[in-house]
Design a protein around this motif. Structure first.
Motif, mmCIF file in Angstrom:
data_model
loop_
_atom_site.group_PDB
_atom_site.id
_atom_site.type_symbol
_atom_site.label_atom_id
_atom_site.label_comp_id
_atom_site.label_asym_id
_atom_site.label_seq_id
_atom_site.Cartn_x
_atom_site.Cartn_y
_atom_site.Cartn_z
ATOM 1 N N PRO A 11 -0.831 4.376 124.481
ATOM 2 C CA PRO A 11 -0.076 4.076 125.613
ATOM 3 C C PRO A 11 1.112 4.718 125.602
ATOM 4 O O PRO A 11 1.172 5.034 126.588
ATOM 5 N N VAL A 12 1.388 4.901 124.584
ATOM 6 C CA VAL A 12 2.519 6.369 124.346
ATOM 7 C C VAL A 12 2.378 7.686 123.881
ATOM 8 O O VAL A 12 2.734 7.348 122.064
ATOM 9 N N ALA A 30 5.978 -1.890 113.834
ATOM 10 C CA ALA A 30 6.310 -1.141 115.389
ATOM 11 C C ALA A 30 6.520 -0.549 116.193
ATOM 12 O O ALA A 30 5.939 -0.485 117.794
ATOM 13 N N VAL A 31 5.914 1.254 115.931
ATOM 14 C CA VAL A 31 5.527 1.411 116.326
ATOM 15 C C VAL A 31 4.464 2.076 116.614
ATOM 16 O O VAL A 31 4.118 1.496 118.062
ATOM 17 N N ARG A 32 3.611 1.352 116.278
ATOM 18 C CA ARG A 32 2.128 1.024 116.905
ATOM 19 C C ARG A 32 2.145 0.113 117.586
ATOM 20 O O ARG A 32 1.684 0.050 118.637
ATOM 21 N N ALA A 371 3.552 1.596 132.602
ATOM 22 C CA ALA A 371 2.970 2.410 132.054
ATOM 23 C C ALA A 371 3.391 2.131 130.431
ATOM 24 O O ALA A 371 4.036 2.420 129.928
ATOM 25 N N GLY A 372 2.586 1.787 129.690
ATOM 26 C CA GLY A 372 2.831 1.620 127.792
ATOM 27 C C GLY A 372 4.051 0.262 127.807
ATOM 28 O O GLY A 372 4.505 1.291 126.796
ATOM 29 N N CYS A 373 4.038 -0.531 127.948
ATOM 30 C CA CYS A 373 4.968 -1.106 128.148
ATOM 31 C C CYS A 373 4.277 -2.497 127.535
ATOM 32 O O CYS A 373 3.054 -2.761 127.809
#
Length: 373
Positions: A11-12, A30-32, A371-373
């Motif tokens: 997603p990111v 957290a990044v995951r 997107a990605g949130c």
């Protein structure tokens, strides 16, 4: 699925760089959870603990993740060289109130055993630094189900990893903090900036590239994606995150860093690394080429680094950080990832507007604010 498919499905497209000593599993998770790719830094983890660490992290989420090891060589240094190195460090040890170490029996963990444990654990992605594997070693990892990413600081190093069968390249620009991954030529001949390195590696090898070095915000993310990178690798940008293990002395030094505060040194570890320039780096500059190669100097200075941090002496401990460290932000790692991706989309939208929607790499970056949130 290929590594490129995996990176394209994130997603990111932000990868958290594995930073031994400062990036714990909590940061990677957290990044995951924010949609990026989190990395476990297991270079300093004993072989018999690696499988358990990977399995425990795997169980936290179904999302992919990576694991990094540093290819520390087995060494048997000349005892006279070791004694000279200890004597060189003695005044620094005395200044922080501890005795210099005696010559150790071992200078690094058993990398072959670490690699065997990692291969058995088969994480989704594994990256390696300081060298290149044989085709057989890469094949063993791939047969186990792991995508292999090799760190390269030049096009020649990227080609070496591609010839060994790697699935992707971690392109480490000269701006990156911490240890240089250089392994084919001297560091002085391998200092290529992130943008040039990304573009030239993409032109040279048909593998996905994770571009890293000096990327501190969403504009940097957008820039490397526009150059063809599959993802942006960010390390120093996470140093001030709340999950980071960066101690108060290190954090203070980063927060007070000037406009161009970093320099390369091999004085701390015997391998060139970038950090905020301090007293140790300046005073050891004249003799840094004489210190034993990594991991010997790394091991001999280990108690000094720990004692200096405990004493609050920022002048005698490594303050690893990349160029642009003054742009580092505080906050939760996941929130930072979302902020950077929002900025990257905004940068792409602004560029698209300037070019009136014409063709171009940046204009193809997803601009949906959700997107990605």
């Amino acid at each position: 699925m290929s590594l490129k498919d995996m990176l394209d499905s994130l997603p990111v497209p932000i990868v958290q760089a594995p930073m031994a000593g400062s990036s714990p599993p909590e940061m990677a998770q957290a990044v995951r959870e924010a949609g990026g790719l989190g990395f476990l830094a297991l270079a300093m983890v004993p072989p018999d603990e690696i499988e358990g660490a990977i399995e425990a992290f795997r169980g936290r989420s179904a999302a992919p993740f990576g694991v990094n090891l540093q290819m520390a060589p087995e060494v048997s240094p000349d005892p006279a060289e070791v004694e000279t190195a200890i004597a060189r460090l003695k005044p620094w040890y005395e200044a922080v109130g501890v005795e210099p170490p005696s010559p150790p029996n071992r200078y690094s963990l058993d990398f072959k055993a670490q690699l065997a444990a990692l291969t058995r654990a088969a994480p989704p992605v594994a990256s390696f630094t300081f060298g290149v594997f044989s085709k057989a070693e890469v094949a063993a990892l791939k047969d186990a189900g792991t995508y292999v990413v090799g760190t390269a600081t030049t096009v020649a190093e990227a080609r070496a990893w591609a010839e060994a069968g790697a699935d992707g390249i971690w392109a480490q620009g000269l701006e990156a903090g911490g240890h240089r991954g250089t392994f084919l030529k001297p560091v002085e001949e391998s200092l290529v900036g992130t943008l040039a390195l990304t573009a030239t590696i993409r032109a040279a090898v048909d593998l996905p590239v994770i571009a890293a070095g000096g990327i501190m915000d969403g504009r940097g993310v957008a820039a490397v994606l526009a150059l063809g990178a599959s993802a942006a690798g960010m390390g120093s940008a996470f140093l001030m995150a709340q999950e980071s293990l960066t101690g108060p002395v290190w954090r203070k030094a980063v927060s007070e860093a000037g406009d161009d505060p970093t320099a390369l040194t091999r004085a701390f570890t015997g391998r060139h690394a970038r950090g905020v320039e301090n007293r140790f780096m300046r005073e050891m500059k004249a003799v840094e080429d004489e210190v034993p190669a990594y991991p010997v100097q790394y091991r001999l200075s280990q108690p000094l680094r720990a004692a200096a941090e405990k004493a609050g002496d920022a002048g005698a401990m490594p303050l690893w950080a990349g160029q642009g460290i003054g742009l580092a932000r505080t906050g939760a790692a996941g929130d930072l990832v979302r902020q950077w991706w929002n900025e990257a989309r905004q940068a792409a939208a602004e560029l698209s507007a300037r070019t009136r929607g014409g063709p171009g790499g940046a204009a193809s970056i997803e601009t949906d604010p959700e997107a990605g949130c």
